[in-house]
Design a protein around this motif. Structure first.
Motif, PDB file in Angstrom:
ATOM      1  N   THR A 138      15.560  58.034  47.485  1.00  0.00           N
ATOM      2  CA  THR A 138      16.233  57.918  48.824  1.00  0.00           C
ATOM      3  C   THR A 138      17.291  58.946  48.966  1.00  0.00           C
ATOM      4  O   THR A 138      17.658  59.231  48.147  1.00  0.00           O
ATOM      5  CB  THR A 138      16.587  56.502  49.435  1.00  0.00           C
ATOM      6  OG1 THR A 138      17.689  55.873  48.368  1.00  0.00           O
ATOM      7  CG2 THR A 138      15.384  55.402  49.514  1.00  0.00           C
ATOM      8  N   ASP A 139      17.583  59.182  50.430  1.00  0.00           N
ATOM      9  CA  ASP A 139      18.625  60.117  50.343  1.00  0.00           C
ATOM     10  C   ASP A 139      20.005  59.461  50.165  1.00  0.00           C
ATOM     11  O   ASP A 139      21.150  60.024  49.815  1.00  0.00           O
ATOM     12  CB  ASP A 139      18.370  60.797  51.960  1.00  0.00           C
ATOM     13  CG  ASP A 139      17.531  61.704  52.327  1.00  0.00           C
ATOM     14  OD1 ASP A 139      16.859  62.009  51.234  1.00  0.00           O
ATOM     15  OD2 ASP A 139      17.312  61.834  53.522  1.00  0.00           O
ATOM     16  N   HIS A 140      19.958  58.192  50.630  1.00  0.00           N
ATOM     17  CA  HIS A 140      21.575  57.269  50.119  1.00  0.00           C
ATOM     18  C   HIS A 140      21.692  57.507  48.456  1.00  0.00           C
ATOM     19  O   HIS A 140      22.860  57.635  48.299  1.00  0.00           O
ATOM     20  CB  HIS A 140      21.015  56.105  50.597  1.00  0.00           C
ATOM     21  CG  HIS A 140      22.373  55.346  50.603  1.00  0.00           C
ATOM     22  ND1 HIS A 140      23.773  55.584  50.753  1.00  0.00           N
ATOM     23  CD2 HIS A 140      22.543  54.121  49.851  1.00  0.00           C
ATOM     24  CE1 HIS A 140      24.600  54.736  50.608  1.00  0.00           C
ATOM     25  NE2 HIS A 140      24.020  53.811  49.981  1.00  0.00           N
ATOM     26  N   TYR A 141      20.560  57.463  47.920  1.00  0.00           N
ATOM     27  CA  TYR A 141      20.790  57.397  46.395  1.00  0.00           C
ATOM     28  C   TYR A 141      21.452  58.673  45.838  1.00  0.00           C
ATOM     29  O   TYR A 141      22.256  58.902  45.245  1.00  0.00           O
ATOM     30  CB  TYR A 141      19.341  57.306  45.744  1.00  0.00           C
ATOM     31  CG  TYR A 141      19.586  57.367  44.382  1.00  0.00           C
ATOM     32  CD1 TYR A 141      19.774  56.134  43.623  1.00  0.00           C
ATOM     33  CD2 TYR A 141      19.299  58.508  43.426  1.00  0.00           C
ATOM     34  CE1 TYR A 141      19.901  56.146  42.166  1.00  0.00           C
ATOM     35  CE2 TYR A 141      19.309  58.570  42.131  1.00  0.00           C
ATOM     36  CZ  TYR A 141      19.775  57.287  41.533  1.00  0.00           C
ATOM     37  OH  TYR A 141      19.670  57.438  39.971  1.00  0.00           O
ATOM     38  N   GLN A 142      20.696  59.927  46.479  1.00  0.00           N
ATOM     39  CA  GLN A 142      21.341  61.107  46.460  1.00  0.00           C
ATOM     40  C   GLN A 142      22.544  61.396  46.666  1.00  0.00           C
ATOM     41  O   GLN A 142      23.541  62.025  45.906  1.00  0.00           O
ATOM     42  CB  GLN A 142      20.446  62.284  47.066  1.00  0.00           C
ATOM     43  CG  GLN A 142      18.854  62.325  45.939  1.00  0.00           C
ATOM     44  CD  GLN A 142      18.972  62.525  44.941  1.00  0.00           C
ATOM     45  OE1 GLN A 142      19.693  63.071  44.335  1.00  0.00           O
ATOM     46  NE2 GLN A 142      17.923  61.794  44.168  1.00  0.00           N
ATOM     47  N   GLN A 143      23.043  60.916  47.932  1.00  0.00           N
ATOM     48  CA  GLN A 143      24.347  60.970  48.192  1.00  0.00           C
ATOM     49  C   GLN A 143      25.436  60.251  47.298  1.00  0.00           C
ATOM     50  O   GLN A 143      26.534  60.605  46.916  1.00  0.00           O
ATOM     51  CB  GLN A 143      24.772  60.190  49.789  1.00  0.00           C
ATOM     52  CG  GLN A 143      23.958  61.262  50.920  1.00  0.00           C
ATOM     53  CD  GLN A 143      23.831  60.543  52.138  1.00  0.00           C
ATOM     54  OE1 GLN A 143      24.560  59.578  52.271  1.00  0.00           O
ATOM     55  NE2 GLN A 143      23.424  61.202  53.196  1.00  0.00           N
ATOM     56  N   VAL A 144      24.979  59.155  46.946  1.00  0.00           N
ATOM     57  CA  VAL A 144      25.882  58.254  45.972  1.00  0.00           C
ATOM     58  C   VAL A 144      26.051  58.705  44.697  1.00  0.00           C
ATOM     59  O   VAL A 144      27.082  58.939  44.032  1.00  0.00           O
ATOM     60  CB  VAL A 144      25.258  56.887  45.813  1.00  0.00           C
ATOM     61  CG1 VAL A 144      26.130  56.122  44.816  1.00  0.00           C
ATOM     62  CG2 VAL A 144      25.346  55.919  47.185  1.00  0.00           C
TER      63      VAL A 144
ATOM     64  N   LEU B 195      19.834  50.953  43.875  1.00  0.00           N
ATOM     65  CA  LEU B 195      19.137  51.949  44.833  1.00  0.00           C
ATOM     66  C   LEU B 195      17.812  52.434  44.313  1.00  0.00           C
ATOM     67  O   LEU B 195      17.708  52.696  43.137  1.00  0.00           O
ATOM     68  CB  LEU B 195      20.395  52.857  45.274  1.00  0.00           C
ATOM     69  CG  LEU B 195      21.543  52.481  46.231  1.00  0.00           C
ATOM     70  CD1 LEU B 195      22.379  53.552  46.245  1.00  0.00           C
ATOM     71  CD2 LEU B 195      21.024  51.939  47.565  1.00  0.00           C
TER      72      LEU B 195
ATOM     73  N   SER C 103      15.881  55.550  43.862  1.00  0.00           N
ATOM     74  CA  SER C 103      16.300  56.800  43.381  1.00  0.00           C
ATOM     75  C   SER C 103      15.554  58.057  44.199  1.00  0.00           C
ATOM     76  O   SER C 103      15.926  58.783  44.259  1.00  0.00           O
ATOM     77  CB  SER C 103      15.793  57.157  41.962  1.00  0.00           C
ATOM     78  OG  SER C 103      14.406  56.911  41.559  1.00  0.00           O
TER      79      SER C 103
ATOM     80  N   GLN D  83      25.748  50.337  42.084  1.00  0.00           N
ATOM     81  CA  GLN D  83      25.208  50.870  43.427  1.00  0.00           C
ATOM     82  C   GLN D  83      23.915  51.587  42.998  1.00  0.00           C
ATOM     83  O   GLN D  83      23.004  51.286  43.462  1.00  0.00           O
ATOM     84  CB  GLN D  83      26.003  51.749  44.492  1.00  0.00           C
ATOM     85  CG  GLN D  83      27.203  50.872  45.295  1.00  0.00           C
ATOM     86  CD  GLN D  83      27.696  51.688  46.287  1.00  0.00           C
ATOM     87  OE1 GLN D  83      26.901  52.613  47.079  1.00  0.00           O
ATOM     88  NE2 GLN D  83      28.820  51.604  46.579  1.00  0.00           N
TER      89      GLN D  83
ATOM     90  N   GLN E 177      28.416  61.930  44.880  1.00  0.00           N
ATOM     91  CA  GLN E 177      29.658  61.299  44.743  1.00  0.00           C
ATOM     92  C   GLN E 177      30.170  60.801  43.382  1.00  0.00           C
ATOM     93  O   GLN E 177      31.334  61.059  42.977  1.00  0.00           O
ATOM     94  CB  GLN E 177      29.721  60.202  45.915  1.00  0.00           C
ATOM     95  CG  GLN E 177      31.319  59.846  45.969  1.00  0.00           C
ATOM     96  CD  GLN E 177      31.362  58.303  46.952  1.00  0.00           C
ATOM     97  OE1 GLN E 177      30.448  58.036  47.275  1.00  0.00           O
ATOM     98  NE2 GLN E 177      32.671  57.927  47.089  1.00  0.00           N
TER      99      GLN E 177
END
Length: 645
Positions: free
Chosen positions: A115-121, A111, A113, A107, A124
């Motif tokens: 974006t917020d989604h990238y930071q969340q992944v 993605l 880098s 993922q 994790q």
């Protein structure tokens, strides 16, 4: 911190109480042994502690989230997996976590880098990576290899199906799997069964460094001495706690019983004195008040119970009708095996009267096959076996195939000696704990321990001057092992035995034969002496001869080895002096017992009994004179050795 606690636990079978008032604690990082006689209820108690069964009374409490690994006696794995795949199931959660990490990596590769989604992944991913490392995700394969190697499974075994293994190998694998699971509390019931000495030494070191706690039942006293730090003794249907290893426990138990008897005897004397005063003075007007006061004192007294212990154990000795010659056995360039398939050899060694030689070596090397070959039960492939003159050979078979499965215990012995009265046969069986209706049990219904006792019963009946024993301590509880050790040490003949019981070897062996596939090597002394010799000499060279192979050494090394040889020689002399001293003491006790019997009024008037007792007394005196002469000679040798060294 206390991991587990048993409080006032009881187990009943109908109206019979197996044990009661059981109180036990297992501390974090504790190394605890549970010991007791066969049938005392050790396995039953372990199952309660492991949560497999519930107590009839009392409670067993555990700390929150306690993980327990329980290995039952002779428990083996049953699986279609290969060895490696079966052990790898322990790490299934790690594999799932690893798969998730790889998914997150894919993922992250796709993605943006920024974006917020990238930071969340990414967050994790970092969390899982940290946890994966913490849980040993990068070391689990090396842990598997280390434990498999420790238990004797080389890489060539990794693809072997579990169900293709022997029963002993399956048990080893079950223990390996539990160790890999690394529970907070390991509960092991006879974990040393089926393990050879090399694996035992490795397991002892592993358990010493184990991060969790250990609760173990074992008859292996050497193992207990090297691993445990406190002992619970299941004795007389309850538990007593002692600190220290097995040897320290034995000493502390003797001291406790001695102290209990002292306090009991003191109280009994006080009670007798008070009761005597009451009986003499209660009816006299001038002293009746004092007598009443003492009667009240007796009524309020907290009376001590008579000290008791589960001290019922076998008692016997080996005997011979004649002495063997000094040269008992000579083996030269012997190769052993089946159907011309060589298991071991060439083997060359000699057995001389009255030595006690213990044969050690890896499992499967052919130690039992060697004994059967020496007895001509199996043909030798090549080489020579020369037995000495006047030999009366007694053989103990660990597989117990010399017993007839469909005979009763009584007939198993009586059929071999039909001329002996039934009451005498039953008396002999009673000394091996076959009492009452036990003598009518059929052999194939007996437990392993009962079969072992029956085989020893038959051996004790036969005249023997050369005793050959194959794993004689298997199935025997600790008390019975100690009785067997005493019988062997008092035996005046020669002994050749195979055993993996290191404590037993220490107690009885005068010499050790280290057997390998391509040779056998002789060491003087017991098992500890053997360890010292092999540690100082390094790995033993392969050889078909018992003569030591000596490398050129510096003067310092020669001096050290000379000192070790002198120490070993002195220990051997001292053991002989101690053995003869004990024999003298035993003979004196036997004479005193007969003299006391002769002084009894009912015997003193029975000429027949007196004559028989006098004959026994004369025989004992003759034996005592012979032993005293031998002791004098041995003591003089020891004194001469000390003066010259």
């Amino acid at each position: 911190m206390i991991l587990l606690q048993a409080s006032d636990v009881e187990r009943r079978f109908g109206a019979d109480v197996l044990f009661h008032n059981i109180n036990l604690q297992v501390q974090g990082h504790g190394r605890t042994a549970l010991v007791g006689r066969n049938g005392a209820g050790k396995t039953t108690l372990l199952k309660m502690i492991a949560g497999i069964t519930e107590p009839d009374e009392g409670t067993i409490s555990k700390v929150k989230n306690l993980t327990i690994g329980y290995l039952a006696q002779d428990q083996g794995l049953d699986s279609q997996n290969s060895i490696w795949a079966e052990l790898d199931t322990v790490f299934a959660p790690l594999h799932q976590e690893e798969a998730t990490i790889h998914e997150l990596e894919q993922q992250l590769a796709t993605l943006d880098s920024s974006t917020d989604h990238y930071q969340q992944v990414l967050k994790q991913y970092d969390h899982l990576q940290t946890n994966f490392k913490k849980e040993g995700g990068f070391e689990y394969e090396s842990r598997m290899r280390g434990i498999l190697t420790g238990f004797g499974f080389d890489e060539e075994y990794y693809d072997t199906p579990v169900n293709a293994l022997s029963g002993g190998q399956k048990t080893k694998l079950a223990l390996a799997k539990i160790l890999l699971q690394a529970p907070n509390l390991l509960i092991l019931d006879e974990p040393t069964n089926h393990l050879d000495m090399g694996v035992l030494a490795w397991l002892e070191d592993y358990l010493k460094g184990y991060s969790g706690a250990l609760l173990v039942v074992s008859h292996d006293r050497y193992f207990l001495d090297h691993v445990v730090k406190d002992v619970y003794d299941l004795d007389n249907r309850t538990l007593h706690h002692y600190t220290g290893n097995y040897t320290q426990f034995v000493q502390h138990k003797q001291e406790r019983l001695k102290a209990e008897w002292k306090h009991y005897d003191q109280q009994q004397k006080k009670i007798a004195k008070l009761e005597d005063f009451v009986n003499r003075n209660i009816v006299r007007a001038s002293t009746t008040k004092q007598a009443q006061a003492r009667r009240k004192q007796l009524a309020k007294m907290d009376r001590l119970e008579r000290p008791t212990t589960d001290d019922q154990s076998i008692h016997f000795h080996f005997h011979s009708d004649k002495d063997s010659g000094n040269e008992v056995l000579d083996v030269d360039q012997l190769k052993i095996g089946y159907d011309d398939q060589v298991l071991a050899g060439p083997l060359s060694f000699a057995v001389r009267k009255p030595h006690r030689l213990g044969i050690v070596g890896p499992n499967g090397i052919g130690k039992s096959t060697l004994l059967k070959t020496l007895l001509h039960k199996i043909p030798a492939i090549s080489g020579t076996i020369k037995l000495g003159a006047n030999l009366e050979i007694g053989y103990y078979d660990q597989e117990q195939q010399q017993l007839h499965p469909d005979k009763t215990v009584l007939d198993e012995v009586w059929d071999d000696h039909p001329e002996v009265a039934e009451k005498d046969i039953r008396s002999l069986l009673g000394s091996f704990l076959f009492v009452g209706d036990d003598v009518y049990k059929v052999v194939h219904e007996l437990s392993g321990g009962e079969k072992a006792r029956l085989e020893l019963t038959k051996l004790s009946f036969e005249p023997i001057n050369f005793l050959i024993l194959d794993e004689p301590t298997n199935h025997l509880d600790i008390d019975s092992r100690e009785v067997l050790e005493s019988a062997i040490n008092e035996f005046t003949g020669t002994v050749l035995f195979v055993s993996h019981d290191r404590y037993f070897i220490n107690q009885v062996a005068t010499d050790v034969l280290d057997m390998r596939a391509d040779g056998i090597k002789h060491y003087e002394g017991n098992y500890d002496d053997y360890l010292t010799a092999t540690a100082s000499a390094g790995p033993a060279p392969s050889t078909g001869s018992t003569s030591a192979h000596k490398e050129p050494a510096s003067k310092g090394k020669q001096s050290y080895q000379q000192s070790k040889d002198q120490q070993r020689a002195r220990r051997k002399l001292q053991r002989e002096v101690d053995r003869l001293e004990k024999q003298m003491g035993d003979l004196e006790s036997s004479q005193a017992a007969i003299q006391e019997q002769m002084s009894q009024p009912e015997v003193a008037t029975d000429i027949g009994k007196l004559t028989d007792l006098q004959k026994q007394l004369d025989d004992l005196k003759n034996q005592s004179d012979e032993v005293e002469l031998a002791w004098t000679a041995a003591a003089e040798k020891l004194e001469e050795f000390d003066q010259t060294n």
